[in-house]
Design an enzyme around this catalytic site. Sequence first.
Site, PDB file in Angstrom:
ATOM      1  CE  LYS A  20      -9.133  -5.873   5.295  1.00 12.75           C
ATOM      2  NZ  LYS A  20      -9.548  -6.361   4.000  1.00 12.75           N
ATOM      3  CB  SER A  34      -1.079  -0.108   1.214  1.00 10.47           C
ATOM      4  OG  SER A  34      -1.934  -1.010   0.852  1.00 10.47           O
ATOM      5  N   GLY A  55     -16.135 -16.060   4.556  1.00 12.35           N
ATOM      6  CA  GLY A  55     -15.432 -15.175   5.644  1.00 12.35           C
ATOM      7  C   GLY A  55     -15.588 -13.723   5.532  1.00 12.35           C
ATOM      8  NE  ARG A  67     -12.717 -25.756   5.675  1.00 13.21           N
ATOM      9  CZ  ARG A  67     -11.623 -25.090   6.071  1.00 13.21           C
ATOM     10  NH1 ARG A  67     -10.524 -25.562   5.774  1.00 13.21           N
ATOM     11  NH2 ARG A  67     -11.203 -24.279   6.872  1.00 13.21           N
ATOM     12  CG  ASP A  90     -11.398  -4.846   0.858  1.00 19.74           C
ATOM     13  OD1 ASP A  90     -10.513  -4.349   0.232  1.00 19.74           O
ATOM     14  OD2 ASP A  90     -11.605  -5.417   2.118  1.00 19.74           O
ATOM     15  N   GLY A 117     -16.134 -19.410  -0.351  1.00 22.83           N
ATOM     16  CA  GLY A 117     -15.657 -18.665   1.042  1.00 22.83           C
ATOM     17  C   GLY A 117     -16.954 -17.705   1.624  1.00 22.83           C
TER      18      GLY A 117
HETATM   19  P1  ATR Z   1     -11.310 -13.838   6.058  1.00 26.69           P
HETATM   20  O1  ATR Z   1     -11.787 -12.992   6.906  1.00 26.69           O
HETATM   21  O2  ATR Z   1      -9.792 -13.606   5.611  1.00 26.69           O
HETATM   22  O3  ATR Z   1     -12.119 -14.259   4.959  1.00 26.69           O
HETATM   23  P2  ATR Z   1     -12.057 -16.195   7.614  1.00 26.69           P
HETATM   24  O4  ATR Z   1     -13.077 -15.467   8.126  1.00 26.69           O
HETATM   25  O5  ATR Z   1     -10.964 -17.185   8.725  1.00 26.69           O
HETATM   26  O6  ATR Z   1     -10.997 -15.274   6.972  1.00 26.69           O
HETATM   27  O7  ATR Z   1     -12.689 -17.152   6.496  1.00 26.69           O
HETATM   28  C1  ATR Z   1     -11.689 -18.006   5.725  1.00 26.69           C
HETATM   29  C2  ATR Z   1     -12.499 -18.586   4.482  1.00 26.69           C
HETATM   30  O8  ATR Z   1     -11.726 -19.427   3.903  1.00 26.69           O
HETATM   31  C3  ATR Z   1     -13.558 -19.368   5.124  1.00 26.69           C
HETATM   32  O9  ATR Z   1     -14.910 -19.440   4.299  1.00 26.69           O
HETATM   33  C4  ATR Z   1     -13.265 -20.879   5.134  1.00 26.69           C
HETATM   34  O10 ATR Z   1     -14.264 -21.784   5.239  1.00 26.69           O
HETATM   35  P3  ATR Z   1     -14.640 -22.262   6.585  1.00 26.69           P
HETATM   36  O11 ATR Z   1     -15.765 -21.287   6.848  1.00 26.69           O
HETATM   37  O12 ATR Z   1     -15.359 -23.588   6.264  1.00 26.69           O
HETATM   38  O13 ATR Z   1     -13.611 -22.523   7.645  1.00 26.69           O
HETATM   39  C5  ATR Z   1     -12.076 -20.847   3.905  1.00 26.69           C
HETATM   40  N1  ATR Z   1     -11.271 -21.768   4.076  1.00 26.69           N
HETATM   41  C6  ATR Z   1     -10.207 -21.827   4.740  1.00 26.69           C
HETATM   42  N2  ATR Z   1      -9.068 -22.492   4.500  1.00 26.69           N
HETATM   43  C7  ATR Z   1      -9.796 -23.401   3.584  1.00 26.69           C
HETATM   44  C8  ATR Z   1      -9.445 -24.681   2.540  1.00 26.69           C
HETATM   45  N3  ATR Z   1      -8.238 -25.246   2.946  1.00 26.69           N
HETATM   46  N4  ATR Z   1     -10.301 -24.994   1.863  1.00 26.69           N
HETATM   47  C9  ATR Z   1     -11.473 -24.412   1.572  1.00 26.69           C
HETATM   48  N5  ATR Z   1     -11.950 -23.367   2.107  1.00 26.69           N
HETATM   49  C10 ATR Z   1     -10.967 -22.754   3.043  1.00 26.69           C
END
Ligand code: ATR
Length: 277
Positions: free
Chosen positions: A65, A16, A128, A151, A101, A126
């Site tokens: 965040k 950044s 998250g 997942r 973002d 995802g």
């Molecule tokens: P962020 O805030 O950076 O998005 P987070 O809230 O921890 O981080 O979310 C990570 C995301 O990546 C989640 O959707 C997680 O899936 P889960 O909700 O089932 O934990 C996903 N994730 C992390 N590692 C993964 C993997 N090896 N395969 C698939 N999904 C994964």
Amino acid sequence: MDHYAVVGNPIAHSKSPWIHAAFARQTGQALVYQTLLAPLDGFEQSVTAFRIGGGRGLNVTVPFKLEAFALANHHTPRAEAAGAVNTLAFGPDGILGDNTDGAGLVRDLSFNLHCPLVGRRILLLGAGGATRGVLLPLLTSLPASLTIANRTASKAIALAERFIPHAGRARVDGCGFEELAGRRFDLVINATAASLADELPPLPPGLYAEGALAYDMMYGRGQTPFLRAALADGAARVADGLGMLVEQAAESFALWRGVRPDSAPVLAELRRLVEAS
Ligand code: ATR
């Protein structure tokens, strides 16, 4: 000189400062932009000290965040929807929290990558913070449908339900990865943290419709494992998240300074540096 910074932990490798210095040169804005390492238990103190020292605004990255959202006195609608903040602006009315973002992603897709979103079938992998941050701007771009797959399926379903009121005419649904079998999408975006562990979300084959784009929010030298797998599975085009990084920065810069930089030459130069690193 007005002072800005990106706050996170770790923060040393953030791009950044380089991006904002390039924007400032290009637009003739007099500002200084640095990194700010906050202790994991000292985000608020670090922000307050920066603000008292005359700082005008901050970008916020991992893992702060959510704390930035809590710290802001008022929020933009897109930050409100995301429940997370990546941009703070200090003004007479207190602290404004924004989330650039999603706008950065949408601009990278539609402007840099010429991938219009209107009427498209979008798959977001995802559930998250990275996904939450981009949902409202994606839905505002009028896709035909937006599917969140995760997942942990229950998290995708809950998130989809939360965003249905913002969906307009788009169909929004959430599911696990297995339930994607037999479905096809025009745009597949990887917002999971899987790449960080050099892993792949376990996706069924055949997800990519004709001409489909695979997009990974991660970036680095060469293609990410997700993008390599997408090409093998029939994606017509792939792109990593470097463009999103530059575009979210441009959006923050515009909020702070009231001037929109030309992101294209900055992205091109940053791409050259990343590939040479
Ligand atoms: P962020 O805030 O950076 O998005 P987070 O809230 O921890 O981080 O979310 C990570 C995301 O990546 C989640 O959707 C997680 O899936 P889960 O909700 O089932 O934990 C996903 N994730 C992390 N590692 C993964 C993997 N090896 N395969 C698939 N999904 C994964």
